[in-house]
Design an enzyme around this catalytic site. Structure first.
Site, PDB file in Angstrom:
ATOM      1  N   GLY A  64       0.865  -1.182   0.000  1.00  0.00           N
ATOM      2  CA  GLY A  64       0.000   0.000   0.000  1.00  0.00           C
ATOM      3  C   GLY A  64       0.898   1.226   0.000  1.00  0.00           C
ATOM      4  O   GLY A  64       1.854   1.305   0.795  1.00  0.00           O
ATOM      5  N   ASP A  82      -1.604   4.650  -6.140  1.00  0.00           N
ATOM      6  CA  ASP A  82      -0.157   4.534  -5.911  1.00  0.00           C
ATOM      7  C   ASP A  82       0.612   5.726  -6.458  1.00  0.00           C
ATOM      8  O   ASP A  82       1.721   6.018  -6.020  1.00  0.00           O
ATOM      9  CB  ASP A  82       0.373   3.243  -6.527  1.00  0.00           C
ATOM     10  CG  ASP A  82      -0.084   2.083  -5.672  1.00  0.00           C
ATOM     11  OD1 ASP A  82      -1.248   1.667  -5.820  1.00  0.00           O
ATOM     12  OD2 ASP A  82       0.698   1.651  -4.811  1.00  0.00           O
ATOM     13  N   ASN A  99      -3.275   2.662 -10.007  1.00  0.00           N
ATOM     14  CA  ASN A  99      -3.725   1.913  -8.829  1.00  0.00           C
ATOM     15  C   ASN A  99      -3.723   0.431  -9.188  1.00  0.00           C
ATOM     16  O   ASN A  99      -3.401   0.041 -10.317  1.00  0.00           O
ATOM     17  CB  ASN A  99      -5.111   2.396  -8.374  1.00  0.00           C
ATOM     18  CG  ASN A  99      -5.485   1.862  -7.001  1.00  0.00           C
ATOM     19  OD1 ASN A  99      -4.673   1.917  -6.061  1.00  0.00           O
ATOM     20  ND2 ASN A  99      -6.668   1.313  -6.849  1.00  0.00           N
TER      21      ASN A  99
HETATM   22  O1  MRU Z   1       0.402  -4.074  -4.505  1.00  0.00           O
HETATM   23  P1  MRU Z   1      -0.160  -3.285  -3.352  1.00  0.00           P
HETATM   24  O2  MRU Z   1      -0.993  -4.101  -2.427  1.00  0.00           O
HETATM   25  O3  MRU Z   1       0.904  -2.483  -2.647  1.00  0.00           O
HETATM   26  O4  MRU Z   1      -1.130  -2.237  -4.047  1.00  0.00           O
HETATM   27  C1  MRU Z   1      -1.805  -1.323  -3.235  1.00  0.00           C
HETATM   28  C2  MRU Z   1      -2.795  -0.515  -3.975  1.00  0.00           C
HETATM   29  O5  MRU Z   1      -2.929  -0.596  -5.177  1.00  0.00           O
HETATM   30  C3  MRU Z   1      -3.581   0.473  -3.168  1.00  0.00           C
HETATM   31  O6  MRU Z   1      -4.843   0.651  -3.720  1.00  0.00           O
HETATM   32  C4  MRU Z   1      -2.826   1.822  -3.181  1.00  0.00           C
HETATM   33  O7  MRU Z   1      -1.512   1.649  -2.750  1.00  0.00           O
HETATM   34  C5  MRU Z   1      -3.498   2.834  -2.346  1.00  0.00           C
HETATM   35  S1  MRU Z   1      -3.266   2.456  -0.641  1.00  0.00           S
HETATM   36  C6  MRU Z   1      -3.914   3.654   0.340  1.00  0.00           C
END
Ligand code: MRU
Length: 349
Positions: free
Chosen positions: A53, A239, A249
């Protein structure tokens, strides 16, 4: 530390002399914190998704830099700042898409450059500030976004943009927490989010922990859910948001935005300003992480795909600004984003 209603989860904590991360690889089956005392191990934890995240990755890297400074100041007090650079590079190489990682490394590096003598107390204070500011930003976004949501709405979210993905409270799930707390939501749906199952494993777990009922659906059911009129909003995190308002995202977010436009469902992105990258003109310039195809071939550690199948596993996508109704940040709300509006937002920070 700020704690409000429906807000019990803190995945990143500093304990006396070390960092602890809630291991998100094994939730919801096991609730275990892992201890970290050096920056290399922290970078590996980010890459291996012990923590994930965008904001959570940035906060974790900030604490990783505290550990790096402690180690290098201890062994070479005259040269610790230069000696840290290898750790900063290793942290920066852990995951490519979330800008919060690079934002936090830059902020910590700037603070480090100002320091004389033992850098650890000031850097630890800076990492704590990054964590606390993130939680405060999430609460603010929750307040701002809840005003946009009409009572009686159903919402759909994707991946995990919750407490687990941030310092606490969450971005998209912060909005859902706030709107739920105000009694505005009739139902919360969560995409299971293949292949890593952030929705099924993490979003469902954290909402239930905080007393918010959730309905899981397969990713492929989302358009049909909209067609049934069960959701009026798609609410996701990000992201990295480009200067023109394009939003990177979790893979599958773009599908949701296309389907939402077709069905007249509103599409909201909740993200702190630390997720906005004004140095990339559009989403085309955002690096998209591709992960091991093994994530697709197996489920819960068990091979499910036919032997010999190839894979393509990009783990983020880009939703064009024209499909976004609102970007909600702690600095304000941008409706139908554009370069001009993003510039105005950033000039207020
Ligand atoms: O691969 P991840 O689990 O790190 O991806 C996370 C996401 O895509 C979330 O939607 C994004 O980081 C926003 S978190 C507040």
């Amino acid at each position: 530390m700020i704690m409000k209603q429906h807000d019990s989860i803190r995945p990143i904590t500093w304990q006396d002399d070390h960092l602890e991360l809630l291991d998100q690889r094994i939730l919801p089956g096991e609730y275990t914190f892992v201890k970290y005392t050096d920056a290399h191990a922290v970078a590996d934890a980010i890459r291996d998704m012990v923590v994930r995240g965008a904001p959570a990755i940035g906060i974790t890297a900030a604490y990783g830099i505290v550990l790096s400074a402690r180690q290098h100041y201890g062994s070479q007090p005259e040269n610790w700042f230069t000696a840290m650079q290898t750790d900063l590079d290793y942290l920066a190489a852990s995951r490519p898409t979330a800008i919060n990682l690079f934002w936090a490394i830059d902020r910590m590096k700037k603070r480090a450059a100002e320091l004389q003598g033992d850098p650890v107390p000031a850097l630890l204070a800076e990492a704590h500030a990054i964590l606390e500011e993130d939680i405060a930003a999430n609460h603010r976004m929750g307040e701002l976004a809840a005003e946009l949501i009409e009572a009686g709405s159903g919402v759909l979210t994707h991946c995990n943009a919750g407490a687990l993905a941030t310092g606490g409270y969450g971005t998209a799930l912060g909005v859902i927490r706030s709107a739920w707390g105000q009694g505005k939501l009739t139902a919360v749906y969560a995409d299971e989010t293949r292949p890593w199952l952030q929705g099924a494993r993490l979003t469902a777990w954290e909402l239930l922990q905080d007393g918010i009922p959730v309905n899981l659906n397969t990713d492929g059911a989302a358009a049909w859910l909209m067609k049934q009129g069960k959701v009026q909003w798609v609410i996701v995190g990000s992201d990295r948001i480009a200067a023109n308002g394009d939003v990177a995202n979790k893979i599958g977010t773009y599908n949701l935005a296309v389907a939402a436009k077709y069905h007249g469902v509103k599409f909201m992105v909740a993200a702190p300003t630390s997720t906005i990258d004004m140095n990339v003109a559009s989403g085309a310039e955002i690096p998209i992480e591709t992960r091991d195809g093994a994530e697709i071939l197996s489920l819960g550690g068990k091979r499910v795909a036919a032997e010999g199948a190839g894979t393509w596993n990009p783990v983020f996508d880009v939703t064009p600004a024209e499909l976004v109704d609102y970007i909600v940040t702690e600095a304000g709300v941008v409706a139908r984003p554009s370069l001009d509006k993003m510039n105005k937002l950033i000039s207020r920070t």
